[in-house]
Design a protein around this motif. Structure first.
Motif, short mmCIF file in Angstrom:
data_model
loop_
_atom_site.label_atom_id
_atom_site.label_comp_id
_atom_site.label_asym_id
_atom_site.label_seq_id
_atom_site.Cartn_x
_atom_site.Cartn_y
_atom_site.Cartn_z
N ARG A 53 -2.40 -1.43 -4.45
CA ARG A 53 -0.97 -1.79 -4.47
C ARG A 53 -0.76 -3.19 -5.05
O ARG A 53 -0.31 -4.11 -4.37
CB ARG A 53 -0.39 -1.69 -3.06
N TRP A 54 -1.07 -3.35 -6.32
CA TRP A 54 -1.03 -4.65 -6.98
C TRP A 54 0.29 -5.38 -6.79
O TRP A 54 0.31 -6.58 -6.55
CB TRP A 54 -1.31 -4.47 -8.48
N ASP A 55 1.40 -4.66 -6.94
CA ASP A 55 2.70 -5.33 -6.88
C ASP A 55 2.96 -5.99 -5.53
O ASP A 55 3.73 -6.95 -5.44
CB ASP A 55 3.83 -4.34 -7.19
N ASP A 56 2.31 -5.48 -4.49
CA ASP A 56 2.45 -6.07 -3.16
C ASP A 56 1.30 -7.02 -2.85
O ASP A 56 1.50 -8.15 -2.41
CB ASP A 56 2.49 -4.98 -2.09
N SER A 57 0.08 -6.58 -3.08
CA SER A 57 -1.09 -7.30 -2.58
C SER A 57 -1.41 -8.56 -3.36
O SER A 57 -2.10 -9.44 -2.84
CB SER A 57 -2.31 -6.38 -2.59
N LEU A 58 -0.95 -8.68 -4.58
CA LEU A 58 -1.35 -9.80 -5.42
C LEU A 58 -0.24 -10.80 -5.69
O LEU A 58 -0.45 -11.79 -6.39
CB LEU A 58 -1.91 -9.29 -6.75
N THR A 59 0.94 -10.56 -5.15
CA THR A 59 2.07 -11.45 -5.41
C THR A 59 2.27 -12.41 -4.23
O THR A 59 2.14 -12.01 -3.07
CB THR A 59 3.34 -10.63 -5.67
N ALA A 78 -1.18 -13.72 0.46
CA ALA A 78 -1.84 -14.48 1.53
C ALA A 78 -2.69 -13.56 2.39
O ALA A 78 -3.83 -13.91 2.76
CB ALA A 78 -0.80 -15.20 2.38
N GLU A 79 -2.16 -12.38 2.72
CA GLU A 79 -2.94 -11.42 3.51
C GLU A 79 -4.16 -10.93 2.73
O GLU A 79 -5.26 -10.78 3.29
CB GLU A 79 -2.07 -10.23 3.91
#
Length: 226
Positions: A53-59, A78-79
């Protein structure tokens, strides 16, 4: 929620032995990079880290999607970083008998943004990073880096972009080269050694070549700094 696919992590051993530096490469499970080709001939070990889930995990914080009607960004970097540092890295290094004195983080697109975010965080475990065609156009990113950039003495960042990237994509993306140049200037102002490379092509081209160049630059710098 776990964002890092620990079972999907892959270690490509370099020629430097168990204490050689390790480069953690953020990768997308659905469309993985040709990491074996890009990492050929390095002294450093390279670890593929598939991230869901790049759009969530990397922003780094929530933001609107790049176009009307497109999904918003979740802002969970951060997570993801806490998971990478607290669980993934110790597990991978223990399983493979790695004991590096230095680590680097590398990524492409949103992975490049995350790599720069992880590198610039307080108490970052990474002494170097490669931000390849990084999404530094992200809303608020340059101002955030300007406010929070730590002391970069003895640290290294490799930044690269295709010369056609500023001509394509949603309007917010078209300032990406100017934003990357601003990031380079901020890092240098804080004592970080920076290489900024503008190469051929657009965002969707020359992935393997950019990745290979970034890994080679990290490998050379980390070997020099031992």
């Amino acid at each position: 929620m776990s964002y890092v696919d620990l079972d999907g992590c892959e270690v490509l051993h370099g020629a430097g032995g168990s204490k050689a530096p390790v480069v953690y490469v953020v990768d997308l499970p659905e469309h993985p990079f040709d990491l074996a080709a890009a990492a050929e001939g390095l002294r450093a070990h390279v670890v593929r880290v598939p991230v869901r889930r790049w759009d969530d995990s990397l922003t780094p914080w929530p933001a609107a999607g790049v176009r009307p009607g497109s999904p918003d960004f979740g802002g969970r970097a951060a997570e993801t970083l806490a998971e990478l540092v607290g669980a993934t890295i110790p597990a991978v290094e223990a399983a493979r008998g790695l004991d590096p004195a230095r680590r680097a983080v590398c990524g492409y697109s949103l992975g490049g943004l995350f790599s720069l975010y992880a590198f610039a965080c307080a108490a970052s475990p990474f002494s170097a990073c490669a931000c390849l065609s990084g999404s530094v156009w992200y809303e608020g990113w340059v101002d955030y880096l300007r406010r929070t950039c730590p002391d970069g003495a003895g640290r290294y960042a490799y930044l690269s972009i295709g010369k056609k990237e500023r001509r394509a994509g949603a309007p917010i993306m078209r300032g990406v080269q100017d934003d990357l140049e601003a990031c380079a200037a901020i890092l240098r102002e804080h004592g970080c050694a920076v290489d900024l490379v503008v190469g051929p092509g657009n965002h969707m081209q020359h992935h393997t070549e950019r990745l290979a160049a970034g890994l080679a630059a990290l490998d050379a710098r980390l070997a020099r700094d031992r």
